[in-house]
Enzyme design. Structure first.
Site, PDB file in Angstrom:
ATOM      1  N   TYR A  67       7.375   1.990  -7.966  1.00  0.00           N
ATOM      2  CA  TYR A  67       6.789   0.647  -7.923  1.00  0.00           C
ATOM      3  C   TYR A  67       6.315   0.207  -9.306  1.00  0.00           C
ATOM      4  O   TYR A  67       6.520  -0.942  -9.691  1.00  0.00           O
ATOM      5  CB  TYR A  67       5.656   0.584  -6.900  1.00  0.00           C
ATOM      6  CG  TYR A  67       6.099   0.903  -5.491  1.00  0.00           C
ATOM      7  CD1 TYR A  67       7.292   0.393  -4.967  1.00  0.00           C
ATOM      8  CD2 TYR A  67       5.343   1.736  -4.670  1.00  0.00           C
ATOM      9  CE1 TYR A  67       7.706   0.693  -3.680  1.00  0.00           C
ATOM     10  CE2 TYR A  67       5.753   2.040  -3.379  1.00  0.00           C
ATOM     11  CZ  TYR A  67       6.931   1.514  -2.895  1.00  0.00           C
ATOM     12  OH  TYR A  67       7.346   1.816  -1.624  1.00  0.00           O
ATOM     13  N   GLU A 124       0.867  -1.175   0.000  1.00  0.00           N
ATOM     14  CA  GLU A 124       0.000   0.000   0.000  1.00  0.00           C
ATOM     15  C   GLU A 124       0.900   1.220   0.000  1.00  0.00           C
ATOM     16  O   GLU A 124       1.957   1.204   0.617  1.00  0.00           O
ATOM     17  CB  GLU A 124      -0.892   0.077   1.257  1.00  0.00           C
ATOM     18  CG  GLU A 124      -1.862  -1.053   1.432  1.00  0.00           C
ATOM     19  CD  GLU A 124      -1.281  -2.173   2.302  1.00  0.00           C
ATOM     20  OE1 GLU A 124      -0.249  -1.954   2.960  1.00  0.00           O
ATOM     21  OE2 GLU A 124      -1.860  -3.272   2.306  1.00  0.00           O
TER      22      GLU A 124
END
Length: 148
Positions: A118, A106
């Site tokens: 990411y 998250e």
């Protein structure tokens, strides 16, 4: 030169100030300690070899063939030097050897640089978790990566 190695309890003296400087609700020494002694967890640090200074860290909790990345953090002065990328790449590599084929995390919706990092590492956005973060209240972007 930067080396990536497994976090040790003695590293907490350097890790905690980084954690406290970067998170509105930081983990405590006891919080880190409980994960460092678990068999199903792996925490890494990025260390400047010449000075033994810790520049960043990351961690993951393993569950069968999946891993939940708990935190990725680099000292503010050392960001944009590829340290976060090196940490996550090593984390994925080490846990893949242990049979992990799917990684989850998250990230704050406002943390656009982390989201880009990411995504560049093969993570995709899976959805939002409303109001996940506190101080300030913010949604979390859910991301995952599956082994190629």
């Amino acid at each position: 030169m930067i080396i990536i190695r497994q976090m040790e309890i003695t590293d907490l003296d350097q890790v905690l100030p980084i954690e406290e400087a970067n998170f509105s609700v930081p983990w405590t020494a006891n919080g880190f300690f409980t994960f460092l002694i678990r068999e199903d967890a792996l925490f890494l640090v990025a260390e400047e070899e010449e000075t033994s200074e810790i520049l960043g860290y990351c961690g993951i909790i393993l569950s069968l063939d999946e891993g939940d990345i708990t935190n990725v953090c680099v000292r503010e002065a050392d960001r944009r030097k590829g340290i976060g990328r090196k940490l996550v790449e090593r984390l994925i590599g080490e846990t893949a050897k242990r049979g992990v084929s799917t990684w989850h995390l998250e990230v704050r919706q406002s943390n656009e640089s982390a989201i880009r990092l990411y995504e560049s590492l093969g993570f995709v956005q899976d959805g939002l978790r409303k109001g996940y973060y506190e101080e300030p209240k913010e949604d979390a972007v859910l991301m995952s990566r599956r082994a190629a």
